[in-house]
Design a protein around this motif. Structure first.
Motif, PDB file in Angstrom:
ATOM      1  N   GLY A  37       0.770  -1.228   0.000  1.00  0.00           N
ATOM      2  CA  GLY A  37       0.000   0.000   0.000  1.00  0.00           C
ATOM      3  C   GLY A  37       0.804   1.283   0.000  1.00  0.00           C
ATOM      4  O   GLY A  37       0.319   2.313  -0.462  1.00  0.00           O
ATOM      5  N   ASP A  38       2.044   1.241   0.489  1.00  0.00           N
ATOM      6  CA  ASP A  38       2.856   2.463   0.514  1.00  0.00           C
ATOM      7  C   ASP A  38       4.345   2.116   0.453  1.00  0.00           C
ATOM      8  O   ASP A  38       5.135   2.601   1.253  1.00  0.00           O
ATOM      9  N   PRO A  39       4.765   1.294  -0.516  1.00  0.00           N
ATOM     10  CA  PRO A  39       6.153   0.828  -0.519  1.00  0.00           C
ATOM     11  C   PRO A  39       7.155   1.812  -1.095  1.00  0.00           C
ATOM     12  O   PRO A  39       8.359   1.650  -0.900  1.00  0.00           O
TER      13      PRO A  39
ATOM     14  N   GLU B 186      -4.390   7.186  -4.236  1.00  0.00           N
ATOM     15  CA  GLU B 186      -3.898   8.097  -3.206  1.00  0.00           C
ATOM     16  C   GLU B 186      -4.743   9.359  -3.131  1.00  0.00           C
ATOM     17  O   GLU B 186      -4.935   9.930  -2.051  1.00  0.00           O
ATOM     18  N   ALA B 187      -5.259   9.818  -4.261  1.00  0.00           N
ATOM     19  CA  ALA B 187      -6.157  10.972  -4.234  1.00  0.00           C
ATOM     20  C   ALA B 187      -7.421  10.658  -3.442  1.00  0.00           C
ATOM     21  O   ALA B 187      -7.877  11.461  -2.613  1.00  0.00           O
ATOM     22  N   ALA B 188      -7.979   9.472  -3.669  1.00  0.00           N
ATOM     23  CA  ALA B 188      -9.224   9.092  -2.988  1.00  0.00           C
ATOM     24  C   ALA B 188      -9.005   8.844  -1.500  1.00  0.00           C
ATOM     25  O   ALA B 188      -9.824   9.246  -0.667  1.00  0.00           O
TER      26      ALA B 188
ATOM     27  N   ARG C   2      -2.149  14.625  -6.386  1.00  0.00           N
ATOM     28  CA  ARG C   2      -2.223  13.314  -7.030  1.00  0.00           C
ATOM     29  C   ARG C   2      -3.360  13.256  -8.044  1.00  0.00           C
ATOM     30  O   ARG C   2      -3.223  12.663  -9.111  1.00  0.00           O
ATOM     31  N   LEU C   3      -4.500  13.858  -7.714  1.00  0.00           N
ATOM     32  CA  LEU C   3      -5.631  13.861  -8.657  1.00  0.00           C
ATOM     33  C   LEU C   3      -5.244  14.570  -9.942  1.00  0.00           C
ATOM     34  O   LEU C   3      -5.657  14.157 -11.036  1.00  0.00           O
TER      35      LEU C   3
END
Length: 247
Positions: free
Chosen positions: A167-169, A224-226, A237-238
């Motif tokens: 999820g966040d590597p 990541e935006a959501a 990010r969006l």
């Protein structure tokens, strides 16, 4: 109970000092029976913590380097939101070769978790093509145009196999390298999703071809935006998500 729960790990246990990298949780170095360890206190449910700790035990037994949950005196892996895990030393990845090694570990995580159940309450990116909420995501809070852009990016992943993703590597604070060992820490964002979301690494270290990288990058930016909506980072990010997908 808060940090009072630490006594469940025995009489020779104490907090030492806080870690600066804790964001969603209160994270401290602790000593358990003289050993340095890490204590993490947060608001996750028992079902959520059971999923995470069982995953870490599974990966450890399969030979991967992860923070291993240390059981309480009576064998529990968490108590009232508190988890105590082994302390791992190492440095952040610095070179493309370092990141290639991270990609290899991530692919092994994906291989080992092909049949893993979804984290309780979570949704995958492709689930969000049909539902509006899941854990940190609430598409109802986003403008309709933003939701349409995110879903267009996720639609390119539809039908693909899923597994556990970290999820966040690509956050350097979540990867520790020591000798020939690569350790992924902070599994707070782990859930079942399409593996490509984990492989948008610096310098395209996972070696994705141009189209695969574009699909993964767009879907990751949309995710990541959501998840973060609507802080400055999520807006940034969006802006990286195209209004229309490449066909």
């Amino acid at each position: 109970m808060g940090w009072e729960a630490l006594k469940q790990w025995g009489t020779d246990v104490r907090r030492v000092e806080p870690f600066t990298r804790g964001v969603a949780n209160d994270v401290w170095s602790v000593r358990v029976d003289g050993r340095l360890a890490v204590g993490r206190l947060g608001g996750r449910s028992d079902d959520d913590l059971a999923w995470e700790t069982e995953l870490l035990v599974h990966l450890d037994r399969a030979g991967l380097s992860v923070p291993v949950p240390i059981p309480t005196v009576d064998g529990r892996l968490f108590v009232d939101g508190l988890v105590v895990m082994s302390y791992v030393e190492g440095r952040a990845p610095e070179t493309t070769d370092d990141w290639r090694r991270v990609a290899e570990v991530l692919r092994e995580v994906h291989r080992l978790t092909a049949e893993w159940p979804q984290r309780p309450g979570w949704r995958s990116s492709t689930d969000l093509l049909h539902v509006e909420t899941g854990t940190k995501v609430d598409l109802r809070e986003m403008p309709a145009e933003a939701v349409a852009r995110c879903r267009a990016a996720w639609a390119r992943l539809a039908g693909r196999a899923t597994c556990v993703v970290h999820g966040d590597p690509n956050n350097v604070g979540n990867v520790l390298i020591s000798g020939d060992r690569v350790t992924l820490i902070d599994w707070d964002e782990a859930h079942v999703d399409v593996p490509e979301l984990d492989l948008v690494l610096p310098d395209n270290a996972a070696g994705l071809d141009e189209d695969a990288y574009d699909v993964a990058y767009q879907a990751s930016a949309a995710w990541e935006a959501a998840v973060c909506w609507d802080d400055d980072y999520s807006v940034k990010r969006l802006a990286e998500v195209r209004a229309s997908p490449v066909v």
